[in-house]
Design a protein around this motif. Structure first.
Motif, PDB file in Angstrom:
ATOM      1  N   SER A 350       0.853  -1.181   0.000  1.00  0.00           N
ATOM      2  CA  SER A 350       0.000   0.000   0.000  1.00  0.00           C
ATOM      3  C   SER A 350       0.891   1.235   0.000  1.00  0.00           C
ATOM      4  O   SER A 350       2.032   1.185   0.465  1.00  0.00           O
ATOM      5  CB  SER A 350      -0.936   0.021   1.211  1.00  0.00           C
ATOM      6  N   GLY A 351       0.351   2.329  -0.524  1.00  0.00           N
ATOM      7  CA  GLY A 351       1.150   3.547  -0.557  1.00  0.00           C
ATOM      8  C   GLY A 351       0.360   4.735  -1.051  1.00  0.00           C
ATOM      9  O   GLY A 351      -0.743   4.605  -1.595  1.00  0.00           O
ATOM     10  N   VAL A 352       0.946   5.926  -0.866  1.00  0.00           N
ATOM     11  CA  VAL A 352       0.300   7.165  -1.283  1.00  0.00           C
ATOM     12  C   VAL A 352       1.380   8.181  -1.629  1.00  0.00           C
ATOM     13  O   VAL A 352       2.479   8.174  -1.047  1.00  0.00           O
ATOM     14  CB  VAL A 352      -0.627   7.701  -0.160  1.00  0.00           C
ATOM     15  N   ARG A 353       1.104   9.036  -2.621  1.00  0.00           N
ATOM     16  CA  ARG A 353       2.005  10.132  -2.979  1.00  0.00           C
ATOM     17  C   ARG A 353       1.176  11.380  -3.231  1.00  0.00           C
ATOM     18  O   ARG A 353       0.199  11.352  -3.985  1.00  0.00           O
ATOM     19  CB  ARG A 353       2.838   9.805  -4.218  1.00  0.00           C
ATOM     20  N   LEU A 354       1.559  12.486  -2.612  1.00  0.00           N
ATOM     21  CA  LEU A 354       0.898  13.775  -2.791  1.00  0.00           C
ATOM     22  C   LEU A 354       1.906  14.772  -3.321  1.00  0.00           C
ATOM     23  O   LEU A 354       2.979  14.955  -2.730  1.00  0.00           O
ATOM     24  CB  LEU A 354       0.301  14.274  -1.479  1.00  0.00           C
ATOM     25  N   SER A 355       1.567  15.432  -4.435  1.00  0.00           N
ATOM     26  CA  SER A 355       2.437  16.441  -5.036  1.00  0.00           C
ATOM     27  C   SER A 355       1.686  17.758  -5.133  1.00  0.00           C
ATOM     28  O   SER A 355       0.492  17.780  -5.451  1.00  0.00           O
ATOM     29  CB  SER A 355       2.894  16.009  -6.430  1.00  0.00           C
ATOM     30  N   VAL A 370       5.412  14.375  -1.169  1.00  0.00           N
ATOM     31  CA  VAL A 370       5.662  13.421  -0.092  1.00  0.00           C
ATOM     32  C   VAL A 370       5.068  12.092  -0.524  1.00  0.00           C
ATOM     33  O   VAL A 370       3.965  12.038  -1.072  1.00  0.00           O
ATOM     34  CB  VAL A 370       5.048  13.906   1.241  1.00  0.00           C
ATOM     35  N   SER A 371       5.810  11.035  -0.316  1.00  0.00           N
ATOM     36  CA  SER A 371       5.325   9.705  -0.684  1.00  0.00           C
ATOM     37  C   SER A 371       5.742   8.710   0.387  1.00  0.00           C
ATOM     38  O   SER A 371       6.785   8.865   1.035  1.00  0.00           O
ATOM     39  CB  SER A 371       5.895   9.273  -2.040  1.00  0.00           C
TER      40      SER A 371
END
Length: 887
Positions: A350-355, A370-371
């Motif tokens: 699982s994972g998430v990245r916000l730019s 941030v990831s």
């Protein structure tokens, strides 16, 4: 109005194209200058009849082979004006028709056509050739018949944005659409598509040893820098060659660039073989998103979501969010494990990245991201050699008592870019942290001889300031020159802790109070005691047999080896690119690097193990390494479709310290020099691209892990030394073709003969002229996709796709006579429907169920003499369906 002499025909001489009334049309004449008589085109902003329709006209005319351009991300109308101002071309547009369309920045040495392709990328506009001298750009949603031709690709292989055809070196680019269509979402999967690139040890999410042109890490975790750097948006993920961070889930990727050969000037230390740069997509000011669901055999399942949001108008602030979750039940059988304890080799990710991106002005761009991602798993993708040979991979590893292993990764990046009149300043700040925890069977047998736990963490901070100068004219007609300068600093801390504990089977193997020579030989054969263990030398050291017997029933018999490595790097680099005449470019550059390596550690031992590896006090060592890595190249653009180049490049990897159960041992830096010649070309009106390179790479003072007998013959430990020289000779050939409408072919072939040229004093005797580990002679990949030009359902077109990859035989040991792996090939098929808002794909990966080894998971102490237990294996056949919805 001035009309450039590049245009030799009036619009009325062009063959007729089918264009709807609502289309916006741009006619671009892109021929090299000619003195032939011309017919004057209509005045700027005029309308004219074209195939029965009245259309506004924009003209772009090209009289050069390419020049340095710098167009910021802005509206399409402003971008076309900027292109006109910087090229001297006459461009006119009805601003009201395109003012709401924004384009990406275009910078670098480009022809007008390349710049036009880049400006139109992602805008919904497309350029089509009309006759021999023009191009038409149309605005959807009305479908228009387009010419068949390959588009230019902007890359940052030299740290500045430019067309890939302008780079004087071998570079292979996989675009985001290609990654998605091939379902490539990890570094190891991407490697299968690259020539002269290989990997071994893919047993766990962190085991990935990359080889480029035969150059790979032969040191292990003791390395203070990689041989091949893996970068995420220009930030190095493996600053100490730890494999923890280099195989993340690759989602929402714009492109992956692989630059071959030493990259000492552009990317710095630790890129002796090459560099892989993963470039994620950036936020835009358009509201859009997608949701992708995948299901497959084993079983496997994955869900991915992407959302792009304009938070403030006019590009002041935009955000892009990517999230995913995946489950893989694995393909390895565990026949010797109780059913109640079998979780197979299950993995959960699982994972998430916000730019975030903001463009307060046309000159200033602010970016932050941030990831974080998490992988949980139980066992490795490893199997016995016998099961691989019979085509049914299974493992004998005892997982009873193993904890749920996990890998965590996080990265934080901030970037500020400001365009001054004469140069561009780019400041990049990054911090990333990774941690892996593993536990379970350490003897790699079905019995409970040895249980181990290990944890590794890596924290890295980096700061870079880069100054990218615009191209300026030199006095006295000496041509034009541009510069690229930078300064960087990084600090990385890595900590590793290993814990070993004899299991119950080890205690029951030898009767208490009795240790015979036969029992010792059994322990050596099983790998419980090292091959160099000598019973007589133990007695001479006054360690009595009774001591051994007493400790065989001591559950406190353990080995604990914590170690920390700190690496600091400072670098100054730059290059100068001089064009004395327009088609000729000469580049010289260099980087100064200084690395400081500091290691601390200790060995804490008790029980049986203390007889072999006694406790030692904590230790600390520090050493600095300095290097200058120059490069030079010469490139000549014969015409818009052909360029040739020659380049010389160097790379370096700092030395360091190997830590083991008896302390540390220092080793020196290693170096590489490469000579490369090649050409890049396009043919048949840009329907065929053919690129080729040939290289010779000399590799010196190679850092190699070898086995050493210590303690008077009582133990064998692993240590690093500078042991040899090597040479790699080979070539990469890439072909991309559009034979007819709907069909695309992409073939990449690499041949690479990498051998030791001097390794007479290896632990295995004279290895001179033996092939380097993880260096297959041949690598080949071929993808073919056909999409039918007509809709099979309203709004949907059918496609079929095939992917093939081949890797010839190799070894990942210093002495290939101990263990070699056969060549293997993998074939994937995909078929589906593709529409504007929905794509559905059915697939079979590894269609012919090839069972193959990708490297050796582990060798016991006896295995150092050539007795492997388990080997890593690639995925077996998998069926599935992928559906992607867009809005």
């Amino acid at each position: 109005m001035r009309v450039a002499n590049a245009c030799r025909y009036s619009l009325s001489t062009y063959p007729k194209a089918r264009l709807p009334m609502s289309s916006f049309v741009l006619v671009a004449s892109l021929l090299f200058g000619s003195s032939a008589a011309i017919a004057k085109l209509p005045e700027a902003g005029a309308e004219m009849a074209f195939d029965g329709h009245t259309l506004p006209i924009v003209r772009v005319q090209q009289g050069t082979l390419g020049q340095e351009l710098n167009i910021p991300a802005t509206s399409l109308s402003d971008a076309l004006i900027a292109l006109s101002q910087q090229t001297g071309l006459q461009i006119t547009a009805q601003s009201s028709s395109i003012a709401s369309i924004r384009t990406q920045a275009v910078r670098g040495r480009l022809t007008a056509r390349q710049a036009l392709d880049s400006l139109l990328q992602g805008t919904g506009l497309s350029a089509s050739r009309v006759g021999d001298v023009g191009f038409v750009v149309t605005l959807p949603p009305v479908a228009v018949a387009q010419a068949i031709e390959l588009q230019g690709i902007v890359v940052t292989a030299r740290r500045t944005e430019e067309d890939v055809a302008s780079v004087p070196g071998s570079v292979v680019v996989l675009g985001g659409e290609e990654l998605e269509r091939s379902n490539l979402d990890s570094t190891d999967q991407i490697i299968s598509r690259l020539p002269n690139v290989s990997f071994t040890e893919n047993a766990t999410p962190a085991d990935l040893n990359i080889s480029i042109r035969g150059i790979s890490n032969l040191v292990g975790p003791s390395a203070s820098a990689p041989t091949n750097g893996v970068f995420l948006d220009g930030v190095l993920l493996n600053p100490t060659d730890s494999s923890i961070a280099i195989n993340p889930k690759l989602l929402d990727i714009e492109r992956v660039e692989t630059a071959f050969g030493p990259q000492g000037t552009a990317f710095g230390r630790g890129t002796i073989g090459g560099a892989i740069n993963i470039v994620p997509r950036k936020p835009t000011d358009k509201l859009e998103g997608s949701l992708t669901a995948e299901g497959g055999s084993y079983p496997t399942g994955e869900l991915k979501a992407i959302l792009n949001m304009p938070l403030l108008s006019d590009g002041l602030l935009s955000a892009r969010l990517v999230a995913f979750g995946a489950i893989d039940e694995g393909f390895i059988d565990l026949p010797n494990i109780p059913i109640s304890s079998r979780d197979n080799n299950r993995r959960e990710e699982s994972g998430v990245r916000l730019s975030l991106q903001s463009k307060p002005t046309d000159r200033l761009t602010l970016f932050a991201s941030v990831s974080t991602d998490l992988t949980e798993y139980v066992t490795a993708n490893s199997a016995t050699t016998e099961s691989v040979d019979r085509g049914d991979p299974e493992t004998l590893v005892n997982t009873v008592g193993a904890k749920n292993d996990e890998l965590r990764r996080s990265q934080y990046t901030g970037r500020v870019s400001y365009q001054f009149d004469a140069l561009k300043l780019i400041s990049t700040t990054a911090y990333h942290e990774s941690k892996i925890r593993q536990s379970g069977d350490s003897d790699n047998t079905s019995l409970d001889f040895l249980f181990g736990e290990s944890s590794s963490t890596q924290d890295s901070f980096s700061q870079e300031f880069r100054f990218e100068g615009t191209e300026v004219a030199l006095p006295l007609n000496a041509g034009k020159v541009s510069t690229n300068l930078g300064v960087s600093f990084s600090k990385t801390k890595g900590t590793t802790t290993n814990f070993l504990d004899p299991g119950q089977d080890a205690f029951s193997l030898i009767a208490p109070g009795l240790l015979t020579l036969g029992n010792v030989q059994n322990l050596i054969g099983l790998g419980i005691l090292p091959a160099g263990f000598d019973l007589q030398s133990v007695a001479d050291q006054q360690i009595q047999l009774a001591f051994f017997a007493a400790n065989l029933t001591d559950d406190g018999s353990t080995v604990l080896t914590p170690a920390t490595q700190d690496v600091s790097n400072f670098g100054i680099y730059g290059d100068v690119r001089w064009r004395p005449i327009n088609p000729l470019e000469i580049t010289v550059g260099a980087r100064f690097s200084r690395d400081t390596v500091d290691v601390t550690g200790q060995t804490v031992s008790s029980g049986l193990t203390s007889a072999v590896f006694p406790t030692i006090a904590s230790f600390e060592n520090e050493e600095s390494f300095t290097a200058i890595t120059p490069n030079a190249s010469i490139r000549y653009q014969w015409n818009d479709n052909l360029s040739t180049y020659f380049s010389f490049s160097t790379g370096y990897r700092p030395g360091g310290f190997s830590t083991n159960l008896v302390g540390t041992q220092s080793f020196d830096e290693e170096k590489a020099k490469s000579y490369e010649i090649g050409f890049k070309s396009s043919w048949f009106n840009r329907r065929l691209q053919l690129n080729a390179s040939g290289f010779i790479l000399n590799y010196e003072d190679i850092q190699v892990t070898t086995a050493q007998v210590v303690g008077g013959g009582t133990a064998v430990v692993l240590a690093v030394e500078n042991a040899a020289t090597a040479r790699s000779i080979g070539s990469e050939i890439g072909i991309i073709a559009l034979p007819f409408e709907g069909l695309r072919l992409d073939a990449q072939y690499g041949i690479n003969d990498a051998r030791f040229t001097d390794f007479t004093d290896s632990p295995f005797g004279d290895l001179t002229d033996r092939r380097l580990p993880n260096a297959p002679l041949h690598t080949f990949s071929l993808t073919a996709e056909y999409q039918h030009p007509d809709e099979v359902f309203p709004g949907y077109k059918a496609f079929v796709r095939a992917e093939y990859s081949f890797k010839s035989g190799f070894s990942n040991l210093l002495d290939p006579s101990l263990l070699t792996f056969d060549s293997y090939d993998v074939t994937n098929f995909r078929i589906g429907l593709r529409g504007q808002n929905l794509t559905i794909t059915a697939f079979v990966e590894n269609a012919f169920d090839e069972v193959y080894s990708t490297g050796s998971t582990s060798l016991t102490a006896a295995g150092l003499a050539g007795v492997p237990v388990n080997v890593d294996v690639g995925p077996t056949r998998r069926f599935g369906v992928v559906a992607k919805a867009r809005f």
